[in-house]
Design a protein around this motif. Structure first.
Motif, mmCIF file in Angstrom:
data_model
loop_
_atom_site.group_PDB
_atom_site.id
_atom_site.type_symbol
_atom_site.label_atom_id
_atom_site.label_comp_id
_atom_site.label_asym_id
_atom_site.label_seq_id
_atom_site.Cartn_x
_atom_site.Cartn_y
_atom_site.Cartn_z
ATOM 1 N N THR A 1 14.575 -32.410 36.755
ATOM 2 C CA THR A 1 14.942 -31.007 36.981
ATOM 3 C C THR A 1 14.877 -30.216 35.682
ATOM 4 O OG1 THR A 1 16.381 -31.658 38.813
ATOM 5 C CG2 THR A 1 16.766 -29.494 37.840
ATOM 6 N N GLN A 2 15.461 -30.774 34.619
ATOM 7 C CA GLN A 2 15.474 -30.079 33.331
ATOM 8 C C GLN A 2 14.063 -29.833 32.816
ATOM 9 O OE1 GLN A 2 18.764 -29.683 31.191
ATOM 10 N NE2 GLN A 2 17.379 -27.986 30.743
ATOM 11 N N GLN A 3 13.209 -30.846 32.928
ATOM 12 C CA GLN A 3 11.865 -30.711 32.376
ATOM 13 C C GLN A 3 10.980 -29.831 33.247
ATOM 14 O OE1 GLN A 3 10.455 -34.308 30.000
ATOM 15 N NE2 GLN A 3 12.027 -35.285 31.278
ATOM 16 N N VAL A 4 11.141 -29.917 34.558
ATOM 17 C CA VAL A 4 10.371 -29.016 35.426
ATOM 18 C C VAL A 4 10.767 -27.567 35.156
ATOM 19 C CG1 VAL A 4 10.032 -28.281 37.818
ATOM 20 C CG2 VAL A 4 9.859 -30.703 37.223
ATOM 21 N N ARG A 5 12.059 -27.322 34.981
ATOM 22 C CA ARG A 5 12.496 -25.962 34.632
ATOM 23 C C ARG A 5 11.856 -25.496 33.329
ATOM 24 N NH1 ARG A 5 18.768 -27.168 35.798
ATOM 25 N NH2 ARG A 5 18.913 -26.477 37.977
ATOM 26 N N GLY A 6 11.819 -26.388 32.350
ATOM 27 C CA GLY A 6 11.210 -26.028 31.073
ATOM 28 C C GLY A 6 9.734 -25.729 31.201
ATOM 29 N N LEU A 7 9.032 -26.507 32.029
ATOM 30 C CA LEU A 7 7.600 -26.271 32.233
ATOM 31 C C LEU A 7 7.351 -24.952 32.955
ATOM 32 C CD1 LEU A 7 6.502 -29.879 33.298
ATOM 33 C CD2 LEU A 7 6.187 -28.786 31.058
ATOM 34 N N VAL A 8 8.196 -24.646 33.926
ATOM 35 C CA VAL A 8 8.060 -23.380 34.655
ATOM 36 C C VAL A 8 8.324 -22.212 33.708
ATOM 37 C CG1 VAL A 8 9.029 -21.953 36.496
ATOM 38 C CG2 VAL A 8 8.571 -24.381 36.908
ATOM 39 N N ALA A 9 9.349 -22.352 32.869
ATOM 40 C CA ALA A 9 9.640 -21.290 31.904
ATOM 41 C C ALA A 9 8.488 -21.094 30.920
ATOM 42 C CB ALA A 9 10.933 -21.628 31.144
ATOM 43 N N ALA A 10 7.720 -22.161 30.697
ATOM 44 C CA ALA A 10 6.572 -22.074 29.792
ATOM 45 C C ALA A 10 5.324 -21.554 30.482
ATOM 46 C CB ALA A 10 6.294 -23.454 29.185
ATOM 47 N N GLY A 11 5.418 -21.264 31.769
ATOM 48 C CA GLY A 11 4.295 -20.630 32.446
ATOM 49 C C GLY A 11 3.620 -21.434 33.522
ATOM 50 N N LEU A 12 4.016 -22.684 33.750
ATOM 51 C CA LEU A 12 3.396 -23.457 34.821
ATOM 52 C C LEU A 12 3.972 -23.052 36.172
ATOM 53 C CD1 LEU A 12 3.059 -27.220 33.776
ATOM 54 C CD2 LEU A 12 1.263 -25.501 33.920
ATOM 55 N N PRO A 13 3.155 -23.004 37.210
ATOM 56 C CA PRO A 13 3.706 -22.799 38.558
ATOM 57 C C PRO A 13 4.629 -23.958 38.920
ATOM 58 C CG PRO A 13 1.325 -22.454 38.532
ATOM 59 C CD PRO A 13 1.682 -23.055 37.210
ATOM 60 N N LEU A 14 5.647 -23.681 39.720
ATOM 61 C CA LEU A 14 6.623 -24.702 40.087
ATOM 62 C C LEU A 14 5.958 -25.912 40.720
ATOM 63 C CD1 LEU A 14 9.478 -25.776 40.544
ATOM 64 C CD2 LEU A 14 9.607 -24.379 42.626
ATOM 65 N N GLU A 15 5.041 -25.691 41.654
ATOM 66 C CA GLU A 15 4.429 -26.823 42.344
ATOM 67 C C GLU A 15 3.587 -27.659 41.385
ATOM 68 O OE1 GLU A 15 2.219 -27.872 46.584
ATOM 69 O OE2 GLU A 15 2.603 -25.786 46.015
ATOM 70 N N THR A 16 2.894 -27.005 40.464
ATOM 71 C CA THR A 16 2.106 -27.748 39.472
ATOM 72 C C THR A 16 3.015 -28.606 38.612
ATOM 73 O OG1 THR A 16 0.442 -25.988 39.398
ATOM 74 C CG2 THR A 16 0.486 -27.524 37.552
ATOM 75 N N ALA A 17 4.143 -28.043 38.190
ATOM 76 C CA ALA A 17 5.082 -28.800 37.369
ATOM 77 C C ALA A 17 5.673 -29.976 38.141
ATOM 78 C CB ALA A 17 6.201 -27.880 36.877
ATOM 79 N N ALA A 18 6.071 -29.744 39.384
ATOM 80 C CA ALA A 18 6.669 -30.818 40.182
ATOM 81 C C ALA A 18 5.652 -31.901 40.507
ATOM 82 C CB ALA A 18 7.259 -30.248 41.470
ATOM 83 N N ASP A 19 4.419 -31.510 40.757
ATOM 84 C CA ASP A 19 3.384 -32.493 41.083
ATOM 85 C C ASP A 19 2.985 -33.325 39.867
ATOM 86 O OD1 ASP A 19 3.381 -31.629 43.677
ATOM 87 O OD2 ASP A 19 1.536 -30.450 43.520
ATOM 88 N N ALA A 20 3.336 -32.868 38.676
ATOM 89 C CA ALA A 20 3.026 -33.627 37.463
ATOM 90 C C ALA A 20 4.031 -34.746 37.211
ATOM 91 C CB ALA A 20 2.993 -32.684 36.254
ATOM 92 N N VAL A 21 5.073 -34.847 38.062
ATOM 93 C CA VAL A 21 6.170 -35.792 37.849
ATOM 94 C C VAL A 21 5.866 -37.146 38.484
ATOM 95 C CG1 VAL A 21 8.588 -36.287 38.441
ATOM 96 C CG2 VAL A 21 7.933 -34.011 37.655
#
Length: 659
Positions: free
Chosen positions: A240-260
């Protein structure tokens, strides 16, 4: 020999009887098998998480666990940690040609000598020469905070070989919070680190990579003492913490979650491991629903637990690891690493590598567990355990979220405190031997032959080869610059130097510890002492009356590195005391039956004390304790005691060995 056909009346009657067995029938059968022992402690227990595990529950309707592969082989990976790229390549090809279907590369960082030194594109290429990357998946064990630079090297290799990135599956192994928990310091601000990772993910997706880049790793927390629910909570909180950080850095939420993807430790608690991996999928599916995302499979990587491995009687690790690997496969892991049985010794030999590789081959080919969509589905006990563990894991996650997230929990130390509390409770159970460790705290070998390990020749890390013109940015363009530099021959040191560090956060590291370490340290200290401390066993009565407690004390003393010395059998108090004096020891333990203690214990204790012995007694007799204490018995040693503390006190009492 003839066999009844399945349609015979006898076979039909048998099947009908089996189908109509009730819970009461099972309970009666279990009670009969126990021959008078209480049934409840056998079929029901409470875990450290407060979860009640009931082993005897009715079948339930099977359900589909979201994101779990149905009836597919997991990737059987082997560890490649040989420093020299050519030697590592030979090992990789041997493993792949003999049953492995993937490789877990343990990569050495700049200045490190343990692990594969693949710090340039040429070295990485040599280490993987002949490995078909579109057929053999890779898992990367990374140096701390080298996720982006290592990903750039792998990307460069795929481009050099002109492979389709979508055909290559690599668990890139990046996990910022694992590295923070491991090292205790963040190289740059959290926002900058997330931006750096987001740029790498964007660059890799643009090139066509579909593999998970972020490997949320619960193994560090497992090794530091986490309970099963805490492991799950850590995995969910970290993701959760890292996906939030990736989204804040400009990644779409689904892209960030799918990278997990996730990495878990699996241990010899077979049903716990099965339930934990199934619960992890349930939790991630619930997380995606809460985030408004569609269902999607998530890769779960499992590795046999380092926490459970022993240095003493290391061959017993084969049994632990085989159980763990089977449980991970049944639990639905997508890839599994079985650590060689010598891993806790700090090295590996050819036999250990072969046995680790073959363990998975045998599990896959002999059990056929992978051919079943979910072997545990419908089993009432495991389904209930899965649900309860998922609830406990979600509660652990919510506790962390209430503190502001996993990064905040690490920063303020509350997470480390929780781990230390769990670790202390587990260590207490190990010390009392309510959690026995075969070969260490139970049934130790007195004269154990050392295991020969392969030498670890050092390979010098590549120095600065192609310094980059200047610092690279955190964004996608910065990642592209690292890939271009890797293709140009830059070393990992060059790539790291191009991303400036400015530490902004320090935390207390989550240090790992093996369960057997306390006993093993004490044993090593005593066995190395000159003279070696020992314990004199004062035997009361015939063998039939003293053998049980004498065996108990012998095993205990060997577990602590103390040398047991038997006194004479059926000797008088004076004979035993004289034998003690001749032994040159300082600690004597009376070993006999309660009746024997009542008849002869006080006289023998007095005779030993008169010869200068510190006198202990094996057992806790119900009668005559006062007389025994008055005669000189200073301590009673019995099952359920803190045996590690007992052994430390025995070592102190035995200090100096010969008088």
């Amino acid at each position: 020999m003839t066999t009844e056909p399945l349609t015979s009346p006898a076979a039909t009657a048998f099947a009908d009887d089996f189908a109509t067995a009730t819970r009461e029938d099972w309970l009666k059968a279990a009670e009969a098998a126990l021959k008078g022992r209480p049934l409840e402690p056998v079929i029901r227990r409470r875990t450290m998480d407060g979860v009640t595990v009931n082993a005897l529950l009715e079948r339930v309707t099977p359900r589909v666990v979201a994101g779990r592969p149905a009836g597919g082989r997991w990737t059987a990976m082997t560890v490649i940690d040989i420093a020299d790229p050519e030697a590592a390549n030979a090992q990789a090809l041997e493993d792949l040609n003999n049953g492995a279907s993937g490789l877990s590369l343990k990569l050495a960082g700049p200045g490190e000598t343990h692990g594969l030194v693949a710090d340039t594109l040429d070295r990485l290429d040599r280490a993987l020469d002949g490995v078909l990357l579109d057929l053999a998946p890779l898992h990367l064990e990374l140096p701390a905070f080298h996720g982006r630079a290592t990903a750039a090297l792998v990307t460069a290799l795929v481009e050099r070989r002109k492979l389709d990135p979508a055909s290559v599956f690599v668990l890139f192994g990046a996990d910022l919070l694992r590295d923070l928990a491991r090292t205790g310091a963040l190289p740059r601000s959290w926002e900058a680190m997330c931006a750096r990772l987001a740029g790498a993910i964007a660059g890799m997706r643009r090139r066509g990579f579909t593999s998970p880049v972020l490997s949320v790793d619960a193994r560090q927390h497992h090794g530091a003492g986490a309970t099963d629910a805490q492991e799950l909570g850590a995995a969910l909180g970290s993701a959760t913490q890292q996906v939030r950080g990736l989204v804040a850095a400009g990644l779409p939420l689904e892209t960030a979650a799918d990278a997990v993807s996730f990495a878990f430790a699996c241990d010899a608690e077979q049903f716990t491991t099965i339930a934990k991996l199934r619960a992890a999928r349930l939790l991630w599916a619930a997380w995606r629903r809460e985030a408004g995302l569609p269902e999607a499979p998530v890769h779960i990587h499992a590795e046999t637990s380092r926490r459970m491995l022993t240095r003493r009687d290391a061959h017993t690790n084969m049994v632990r690891s085989t159980i763990a690997a089977f449980a991970a496969g049944v639990g639905g892991a997508d890839s599994i690493v079985v650590l060689p049985f010598t891993d806790a010794l700090g090295g590996i030999n050819a036999d250990a590598r072969r046995i680790a590789r073959n363990a998975q081959a045998i599990i896959l080919e002999e059990t056929n567990a992978h051919r079943v969509a979910d072997p545990a589905a419908g089993a009432g006990a495991i389904e209930a355990y899965t649900d309860d563990l998922a609830e406990a894991g979600w509660a652990a996650f919510r506790e962390v979220e209430a503190e502001g997230g996993f990064l905040a929990a690490l920063a303020n130390g509350s997470w480390q405190d929780r781990l230390m509390e769990s670790r202390a409770a587990r260590e207490a159970a190990v010390a009392k031997r309510s959690v026995p460790i075969v070969g260490v705290s139970e049934f130790p070998q007195a004269d154990e032959a050392p295991i020969a390990l392969d030498p670890r020749p050092a390979v010098e890390a590549s120095p600065s080869r192609r310094p980059l013109a200047g610092p690279v940015g955190e964004d996608e363009a910065g990642y592209d610059a690292l890939v271009a530099a890797a293709l140009d021959g830059a070393s990992l040191a060059d790539l790291a130097a191009a991303t400036a560090t400015a530490p902004t956060l320090t935390v207390r590291p989550c240090d790992t510890e093996r369960l057997a370490a306390g006993f093993e340290r004490l044993r090593a200290e005593n066995e190395a002492a000159t003279p070696r401390p020992g314990v004199f066993l004062a035997l009361l009565g015939p063998i039939a009356r003293h053998s049980a407690r004498a065996g108990f004390i012998r095993n205990l003393t060997v577990a602590g590195g103390l040398k047991p010395v038997d006194g004479p059998i059926l000797g008088s108090a004076d004979d035993v005391a004289e034998a003690f004096a001749q032994s040159g020891l300082k600690l004597a333990v009376l070993c006999g039956s309660d009746d024997g203690y009542a008849e002869e214990g006080a006289a023998l204790a007095k005779a030993l004390a008169a010869r200068g012995a510190a006198v202990w007694l094996a057992g806790r007799p119900k009668e005559g304790r006062e007389a025994l204490e008055a005669a000189g018995v200073a301590r009673f040693v019995a099952a359920g005691d803190d045996m590690l503390t007992t052994l430390k006190e025995a070592s102190a009492a035995s200090a100096g060995g010969a008088r």
